[in-house]
Each structure stands twice: as C-alpha cells, then as structure tokens.
Design a protein around this motif. Structure first.
Motif, PDB file in Angstrom:
ATOM      1  N   PRO A 103     -16.095  13.023 -40.947  1.00 19.90           N
ATOM      2  CA  PRO A 103     -15.859  12.796 -39.513  1.00 19.90           C
ATOM      3  C   PRO A 103     -14.442  12.383 -39.146  1.00 19.90           C
ATOM      4  CG  PRO A 103     -17.112  10.993 -40.468  1.00 19.90           C
ATOM      5  CD  PRO A 103     -17.042  12.056 -41.515  1.00 19.90           C
ATOM      6  N   THR A 104     -13.642  11.958 -40.112  1.00 21.47           N
ATOM      7  CA  THR A 104     -12.294  11.474 -39.793  1.00 21.47           C
ATOM      8  C   THR A 104     -11.213  12.517 -40.025  1.00 21.47           C
ATOM      9  OG1 THR A 104     -11.955  10.581 -42.029  1.00 21.47           O
ATOM     10  CG2 THR A 104     -12.985   9.124 -40.380  1.00 21.47           C
ATOM     11  N   VAL A 105     -11.609  13.710 -40.441  1.00 26.32           N
ATOM     12  CA  VAL A 105     -10.631  14.754 -40.773  1.00 26.32           C
ATOM     13  C   VAL A 105     -10.854  15.975 -39.894  1.00 26.32           C
ATOM     14  CG1 VAL A 105      -9.771  16.286 -42.582  1.00 26.32           C
ATOM     15  CG2 VAL A 105     -10.474  13.951 -43.158  1.00 26.32           C
ATOM     16  N   GLY A 142     -31.502  13.756 -38.161  1.00 27.76           N
ATOM     17  CA  GLY A 142     -31.236  12.594 -38.990  1.00 27.76           C
ATOM     18  C   GLY A 142     -30.158  11.728 -38.376  1.00 27.76           C
ATOM     19  N   MET A 143     -30.053  11.752 -37.037  1.00 23.09           N
ATOM     20  CA  MET A 143     -28.979  11.049 -36.349  1.00 23.09           C
ATOM     21  C   MET A 143     -29.519  10.439 -35.059  1.00 23.09           C
ATOM     22  SD  MET A 143     -27.187  14.711 -35.433  1.00 23.09           S
ATOM     23  CE  MET A 143     -25.644  14.098 -34.819  1.00 23.09           C
ATOM     24  N   THR A 144     -28.848   9.394 -34.593  1.00 23.27           N
ATOM     25  CA  THR A 144     -29.284   8.715 -33.375  1.00 23.27           C
ATOM     26  C   THR A 144     -28.372   9.012 -32.190  1.00 23.27           C
ATOM     27  OG1 THR A 144     -28.045   6.753 -34.029  1.00 23.27           O
ATOM     28  CG2 THR A 144     -30.378   6.852 -34.658  1.00 23.27           C
ATOM     29  N   GLY A 145     -27.378   9.873 -32.391  1.00 22.52           N
ATOM     30  CA  GLY A 145     -26.466  10.244 -31.325  1.00 22.52           C
ATOM     31  C   GLY A 145     -25.430  11.215 -31.837  1.00 22.52           C
ATOM     32  N   PRO A 146     -24.584  11.742 -30.954  1.00 22.37           N
ATOM     33  CA  PRO A 146     -23.535  12.681 -31.377  1.00 22.37           C
ATOM     34  C   PRO A 146     -22.613  12.080 -32.432  1.00 22.37           C
ATOM     35  CG  PRO A 146     -23.785  12.705 -28.990  1.00 22.37           C
ATOM     36  CD  PRO A 146     -24.604  11.550 -29.495  1.00 22.37           C
ATOM     37  N   ARG A 147     -22.071  12.951 -33.269  1.00 21.39           N
ATOM     38  CA  ARG A 147     -21.210  12.513 -34.365  1.00 21.39           C
ATOM     39  C   ARG A 147     -19.773  12.301 -33.875  1.00 21.39           C
ATOM     40  NH1 ARG A 147     -23.113   9.995 -37.742  1.00 21.39           N
ATOM     41  NH2 ARG A 147     -21.683  10.655 -39.378  1.00 21.39           N
ATOM     42  N   PRO A 148     -18.949  11.581 -34.655  1.00 17.20           N
ATOM     43  CA  PRO A 148     -17.543  11.388 -34.295  1.00 17.20           C
ATOM     44  C   PRO A 148     -16.819  12.717 -34.114  1.00 17.20           C
ATOM     45  CG  PRO A 148     -18.165   9.894 -36.057  1.00 17.20           C
ATOM     46  CD  PRO A 148     -19.321  10.831 -35.866  1.00 17.20           C
ATOM     47  N   ASN A 149     -15.946  12.761 -33.114  1.00 17.54           N
ATOM     48  CA  ASN A 149     -15.191  13.975 -32.816  1.00 17.54           C
ATOM     49  C   ASN A 149     -14.050  14.113 -33.818  1.00 17.54           C
ATOM     50  OD1 ASN A 149     -13.647  16.054 -31.756  1.00 17.54           O
ATOM     51  ND2 ASN A 149     -13.978  15.421 -29.637  1.00 17.54           N
ATOM     52  N   SER A 150     -14.197  15.013 -34.757  1.00 17.49           N
ATOM     53  CA  SER A 150     -13.211  15.189 -35.823  1.00 17.49           C
ATOM     54  C   SER A 150     -11.964  15.927 -35.357  1.00 17.49           C
ATOM     55  CB  SER A 150     -13.836  15.932 -36.999  1.00 17.49           C
ATOM     56  OG  SER A 150     -14.319  17.200 -36.579  1.00 17.49           O
ATOM     57  N   THR A 151     -11.955  16.409 -34.107  1.00 18.78           N
ATOM     58  CA  THR A 151     -10.803  17.173 -33.607  1.00 18.78           C
ATOM     59  C   THR A 151      -9.804  16.310 -32.855  1.00 18.78           C
ATOM     60  OG1 THR A 151     -11.809  17.784 -31.478  1.00 18.78           O
ATOM     61  CG2 THR A 151     -12.313  19.175 -33.378  1.00 18.78           C
ATOM     62  N   THR A 152     -10.095  15.008 -32.714  1.00 13.40           N
ATOM     63  CA  THR A 152      -9.166  14.110 -32.019  1.00 13.40           C
ATOM     64  C   THR A 152      -8.761  12.959 -32.934  1.00 13.40           C
ATOM     65  OG1 THR A 152     -10.835  12.609 -31.097  1.00 13.40           O
ATOM     66  CG2 THR A 152     -10.395  14.631 -29.871  1.00 13.40           C
ATOM     67  N   GLN A 287     -17.355  21.603 -34.087  1.00  7.59           N
ATOM     68  CA  GLN A 287     -17.803  21.245 -32.751  1.00  7.59           C
ATOM     69  C   GLN A 287     -19.301  20.967 -32.770  1.00  7.59           C
ATOM     70  OE1 GLN A 287     -15.498  21.384 -30.075  1.00  7.59           O
ATOM     71  NE2 GLN A 287     -16.975  20.441 -28.687  1.00  7.59           N
ATOM     72  N   ASN A 288     -19.698  19.821 -32.234  1.00  3.57           N
ATOM     73  CA  ASN A 288     -21.103  19.461 -32.032  1.00  3.57           C
ATOM     74  C   ASN A 288     -21.977  19.599 -33.283  1.00  3.57           C
ATOM     75  OD1 ASN A 288     -20.242  19.166 -29.394  1.00  3.57           O
ATOM     76  ND2 ASN A 288     -21.027  21.151 -28.737  1.00  3.57           N
ATOM     77  N   PRO A 289     -21.550  18.992 -34.394  1.00  2.00           N
ATOM     78  CA  PRO A 289     -22.347  19.090 -35.625  1.00  2.00           C
ATOM     79  C   PRO A 289     -23.694  18.403 -35.488  1.00  2.00           C
ATOM     80  CG  PRO A 289     -20.646  17.420 -35.875  1.00  2.00           C
ATOM     81  CD  PRO A 289     -20.368  18.122 -34.574  1.00  2.00           C
ATOM     82  N   CYS A 290     -24.639  18.884 -36.271  1.00  2.00           N
ATOM     83  CA  CYS A 290     -25.994  18.335 -36.253  1.00  2.00           C
ATOM     84  C   CYS A 290     -26.364  17.883 -37.662  1.00  2.00           C
ATOM     85  CB  CYS A 290     -26.974  19.413 -35.777  1.00  2.00           C
ATOM     86  SG  CYS A 290     -28.678  18.858 -35.572  1.00  2.00           S
ATOM     87  N   ASP A 291     -26.587  16.596 -37.849  1.00  2.00           N
ATOM     88  CA  ASP A 291     -27.123  16.099 -39.115  1.00  2.00           C
ATOM     89  C   ASP A 291     -28.628  16.301 -39.042  1.00  2.00           C
ATOM     90  OD1 ASP A 291     -24.533  15.427 -39.651  1.00  2.00           O
ATOM     91  OD2 ASP A 291     -24.864  13.266 -39.795  1.00  2.00           O
ATOM     92  N   CYS A 292     -29.059  17.476 -39.429  1.00  2.00           N
ATOM     93  CA  CYS A 292     -30.423  17.916 -39.164  1.00  2.00           C
ATOM     94  C   CYS A 292     -30.955  18.791 -40.286  1.00  2.00           C
ATOM     95  CB  CYS A 292     -30.473  18.765 -37.876  1.00  2.00           C
ATOM     96  SG  CYS A 292     -29.875  17.960 -36.394  1.00  2.00           S
TER      97      CYS A 292
END
Length: 321
Positions: A103-105, A142-152, A287-292
C-alpha cells in the motif's frame, strides 16, 4: 511466461480459432449443456463464466472461460497462487484471491484479474449494442474499508471504492465500465452499488443499496451478489443471496439518455475487457483494490429476472445437500 509473451500466445490462439476475424462470438451450440453450476435458464445468455478451476494448460496464470465466448482472463501479478482452496458453496472448488500487495508503493503489483485490449475484446461482442447485462457471483471480503491509495504520497489517503467485477466500455482506459458491481463512496458513505454506463464517453448511473455494506458483506463470509442493467429503460437492480435489495439511484436526471425514442442499447463497440478485484487489468495502474475472494463470476447479455437470480442462487446452494 512473461506478460507480453502470454498475451501474444493467447491472441494467436484466438486468431487461429477465428475469434478475432471480426465475427461476433458464436451463440451457444444446440444441446450445449453449459456449466453444471449454472441454472439452465441462464446458460443461453452466459457470455463469460469463471469458476477458477480451469487454468489454461501450460499457463496457469490464465483462466479458461466456461461461458460461450471463450474469453480467457489473466490472474494478474499473483498467477496460479491466486487460486485458493475455499468453497463459496458446497459444489465449488477453488476461488480467486485478490488483494493489495504494497500500500505504500506506487507500483503495479496488486493481485487482480481480467483482460484488456485497446482495440476491444471481440469475444465480448455480445455486450456490443446490447439492451441489458447482468453481473453476478460469489464474494468474500477480507477488509473493513477501502485500502490506502498507493498512487499518492499521503499515507492517510484512501481509495474511494473497492472493485468487485465488471465489463469495461468500448473506450475504457481499464477503469471506465459498462456494467460493474462494486463498493463505492456515495455522499460520504461506502455502499454496495451497481454502476453502469450505456454510452461510451457518456454519463454513468449508480444504484446503491440502502443497507449498510458491512451487514451485506460481513468480513470472512461468502455472499452471492447480482446486479442487472436494463439499458433500454434505465432500470437497475441489486440482489444478495437471491433476494432483491432496496436501494436508490444517485442521479435523478437521465444520465443514460433513454428518455427519447428508442431502441436504447449500449454503444456499438466491443468492450475493452473485464476487470475483477480492481481496475486496470492491463496492469498499468493500481486502483480500488479488493482484499477479497471470489468465485463463479458470471457475465450475461440480458437482464436476468428476480426469479432467475433466485433460481441461480438456489441451484448453487442446493448442490452437495
């Protein structure tokens, strides 16, 4: 096999089969039984179907289509590791796992799936100038909300959506869709939605479920979802475990331009592909990844009735009893 070689090999196979010669995808053959997990009432309109139990021989990073179009998809970045042993219902086998990797890259390593072509995917021609579409399948988040935006650069910035599965438009850069199931921010609140676009370059319409998405998709629980898109009338619908969901349209005008004389169908272009578990199946951006986890994803070229959605859900859940 590298991505360019894999795509080239798949394209060569399609050319050899005559599927890139400009003809529409062939209709289901007379007497074709169709996949056993698909209710007979849906098989004729089953353009693409992925159960993640059918890797392409010699390249397990590709998944064979069990629908009538023969549209292979790629398991992007994770390859064969993305097929996991997890049963969505008693008769299923493996499932697809998608997830954000780093998520940080600002890289291109997220696990997602799909296919993309700048000239359009001709095997998906049934969605060219079509009056209706249905997207359905099994999902386990497998997530409780959107993931960190790795593009910013801001570590607190989050994506505004969680991508599930959809069909791209004929002019899509890998993000824009003709028919999509996803979770997206609606007026500051994440909601389960059906998002559709009738015309390439035109406005989208969103139908959002009223109920809290966390109750509709509890973490770690398999749920069957369906979304229908009636491009002739502008109507959309959502279903959970075979039952319709109450909801609302986010626009009250006529974004699909169906108020005038018809018939009203989608733009006469072949979709540029399918996206699953996030956008940009060509792996050019995250963009908009899903841990699913996902299973038995179905893409049909008609609006499936509420009765048939329920039939499909019961058909699957009755297996193994």
């Amino acid at each position: 096999m590298s991505r360019p070689r894999r795509v080239a090999a798949a394209t060569a196979a399609l050319v050899a089969a005559g599927l890139l010669a400009g003809a529409a995808a062939p209709p289901a053959a007379a007497g074709w039984p169709g996949p056993r997990d698909v209710h007979p009432s849906l098989r004729e309109n089953l353009v693409a179907y992925y159960d993640f139990d059918h890797p392409v021989p010699g390249d397990p990073a590709l998944e064979r289509d069990q629908g009538r179009s023969g549209t292979e998809i790629e398991l992007v970045n994770g390859g064969a590791q993305m097929r996991v042993r997890d049963r969505a219902y008693a008769g299923s086998g493996r499932a697809l796992e998608t997830r954000q990797v780093e998520p940080t890259v600002a890289g291109n390593d997220d696990w997602k799936a799909g296919t993309w072509s700048a000239s359009g995917v001709r095997t998906l021609r049934p969605f060219n100038a079509v009056a209706g579409t249905t997207v359905m399948g099994w999902f386990k988040v497998g997530m409780t909300g959107p993931r960190p935006n790795s593009t910013t650069a801001n570590p607190d910035d989050l994506f505004n959506a969680i991508g599930l599965a959809g069909v791209l438009t004929g002019d899509s850069d890998g993000h824009g869709v003709r028919a999509l199931l996803e979770l997206i921010d609606v007026n500051g609140e994440l909601r389960l939605v059906a998002l559709g676009r009738r015309l390439d370059g035109g406005n989208s319409q969103t139908y959002a479920a009223n109920e809290d998405w966390r109750r509709l998709l509890p973490v770690g629980e398999w749920v069957h979802l369906a979304a229908t898109f009636d491009f002739a009338t502008g109507a959309m619908a959502l279903y959970r475990n075979g039952r319709p969901l109450a909801g609302f349209y986010t626009r009250t005008d006529d974004p699909w331009l169906v108020g005038g004389p018809g018939p009203h169908v989608t733009t006469a272009t072949d979709p540029r592909g399918i996206k699953i578990g996030g956008s940009y199946p060509q792996d050019s951006r995250e963009q908009n990844p899903c841990d699913c986890r996902m299973d038995s994803l179905m893409f049909l070229d008609r609006v499936v009735s509420a009765r048939d959605v329920e039939k499909q859900y019961r058909h699957m859940t009755a297996r193994g009893r």
